[in-house]
Structure formats: C-alpha cells, structure tokens
Motif scaffolding. Sequence first.
Motif, PDB file in Angstrom:
ATOM      1  N   TYR A 250       0.832  -1.202   0.000  1.00 25.70           N
ATOM      2  CA  TYR A 250       0.000   0.000   0.000  1.00 25.70           C
ATOM      3  C   TYR A 250       0.863   1.246   0.000  1.00 25.70           C
ATOM      4  CZ  TYR A 250       1.070   0.609   4.967  1.00 25.70           C
ATOM      5  OH  TYR A 250       1.722   0.806   6.157  1.00 25.70           O
TER       6      TYR A 250
ATOM      7  N   ASN B 116      -1.654   7.558   0.722  1.00 26.89           N
ATOM      8  CA  ASN B 116      -2.938   7.503   0.035  1.00 26.89           C
ATOM      9  C   ASN B 116      -3.956   6.839   0.970  1.00 26.89           C
ATOM     10  OD1 ASN B 116      -5.170   6.481  -1.485  1.00 26.89           O
ATOM     11  ND2 ASN B 116      -3.964   6.596  -3.352  1.00 26.89           N
TER      12      ASN B 116
ATOM     13  N   SER C  96      -5.681   3.649  -0.415  1.00 26.10           N
ATOM     14  CA  SER C  96      -4.769   2.511  -0.434  1.00 26.10           C
ATOM     15  C   SER C  96      -4.544   1.971   0.980  1.00 26.10           C
ATOM     16  CB  SER C  96      -3.431   2.927  -1.066  1.00 26.10           C
ATOM     17  OG  SER C  96      -2.505   1.877  -1.023  1.00 26.10           O
TER      18      SER C  96
ATOM     19  N   THR D  54      -2.798  -2.812  -3.632  1.00 23.88           N
ATOM     20  CA  THR D  54      -4.031  -2.077  -3.361  1.00 23.88           C
ATOM     21  C   THR D  54      -4.340  -1.106  -4.499  1.00 23.88           C
ATOM     22  OG1 THR D  54      -2.801  -0.405  -2.114  1.00 23.88           O
ATOM     23  CG2 THR D  54      -3.780  -2.217  -0.840  1.00 23.88           C
ATOM     24  N   HIS D  55      -5.566  -0.617  -4.505  1.00 25.70           N
ATOM     25  CA  HIS D  55      -6.011   0.375  -5.489  1.00 25.70           C
ATOM     26  C   HIS D  55      -5.331   1.713  -5.215  1.00 25.70           C
ATOM     27  CE1 HIS D  55      -9.158  -2.636  -5.933  1.00 25.70           C
ATOM     28  NE2 HIS D  55      -9.484  -2.059  -7.067  1.00 25.70           N
TER      29      HIS D  55
ATOM     30  N   MET E 178      -2.643   3.017  -6.771  1.00 21.19           N
ATOM     31  CA  MET E 178      -1.175   3.032  -6.855  1.00 21.19           C
ATOM     32  C   MET E 178      -0.687   3.173  -8.297  1.00 21.19           C
ATOM     33  SD  MET E 178      -0.160   0.524  -3.723  1.00 21.19           S
ATOM     34  CE  MET E 178       1.535   0.928  -3.946  1.00 21.19           C
TER      35      MET E 178
ATOM     36  N   SER F 254      -4.160  -8.358  -7.758  1.00 21.05           N
ATOM     37  CA  SER F 254      -4.978  -7.236  -7.331  1.00 21.05           C
ATOM     38  C   SER F 254      -6.392  -7.391  -7.864  1.00 21.05           C
ATOM     39  CB  SER F 254      -4.372  -5.928  -7.863  1.00 21.05           C
ATOM     40  OG  SER F 254      -5.073  -4.803  -7.377  1.00 21.05           O
TER      41      SER F 254
END
Length: 187
Positions: free
Chosen positions: A65, A69, A72, A115-116, A118, A138
């Motif tokens: 992560y 963010n 994230s 994670t989202h 990135m 992912s």
Amino acid sequence: MIPRFKIRSACAAILFGVSLYMLPMMSCAQAQEAAVTDKDLEVAVRAFSFAYGIEKGDISVEIVYNPGNPDSSGEAKRLQDLIQTTGTFANRKVSAEMVPLASMGSTKSKIAYITHGMQKDYDTILATARNNKLLTFSTDFQCVENSKCVMGVTGENIIKIEISRSAAAASGVEFSQALRLMIGEVN
C-alpha cells in the motif's frame, strides 16, 4: 495493448468446482472500483496452486500500500482484517502483513496484493516484483492491463482472472500447463 490471459467462465467453473450462473462480464472499470472480498481471495488462492514456486500449504501475502494515500491504506487495513478474521481461503491458511511500497519484498512471502490507487507507482511495483520474484495480484485490473501486476482477480458476481504474460515473465512467475490450457488469450 499488451496481450494478457483471461480464464473463460466455463473453464473457471470446472477449475474452481463451482456452478456459475453465467452473468454478463463486469467491465474492467467496475472490477477496478471494488475492494478485495473473501470471494476474490478464494479465487486468487485457488489460482496460486497453479503457479510454480508458490507454497502448497499455508501461504503468506504482502499487502502493498501507499501510506500517503488514504484509499490505499484503508484497503490494506480492511484486507488484513479480513484475512485475520477468516484465516482460511480455498482450504489453505492465509496470513498477511501490511507492507508500505518502499518495503515491498521485505518479507519471506512470494505473493503481494497491490491495493487500489497506486497507478503512479506501477513501474516501481513491477521493478520490485522482478527483483524479488513476486507474484503480484490485485482486484485493480488496470494494474494487469498495464502489465505491471501479474494477476487480476474477482470472485464477486462472476469469476474473472486475467494474467499479464509480460508482467509474469518479468517477475519470473510461471503457471502450470493445466491452467494454461484453460486460458484464452485476450488482445
């Protein structure tokens, strides 16, 4: 567009031993919006069984992560909580450790969940995966479509797995012929 693989729904049903009611495919944008769920982890853990070099018993996962963010970081925390609470996916005990991007590859794990949020770190993710021979996965299919993550998975509503051939090759990840026979190439 870099070629990638997608398991056909009919083959996925056989592969994962589930009966699927064939639903329309989610768009990648819809899949990208969703955070990882227990069903996603079931699909991923079953797919790991077809990757060479991944342990056959208990597995550990780095949850990578971006600490700067909040999306994230929040997803990483939710995923770690889910894994700690559930513990077993696809009859395999799974443990997880949250790892900031700067420490990716620092654990003994050969699997890393990305994670989202990135996108700006995709090149670093691929370089680190290459250096540490990590199978990255992912629910952010954009990472796979950009050939920066090895595997994109979803188990919600449909079973969908996409594999980036170039990211897998760069990371030194190979899949068994059994899985490869059930994968169709997507341009």
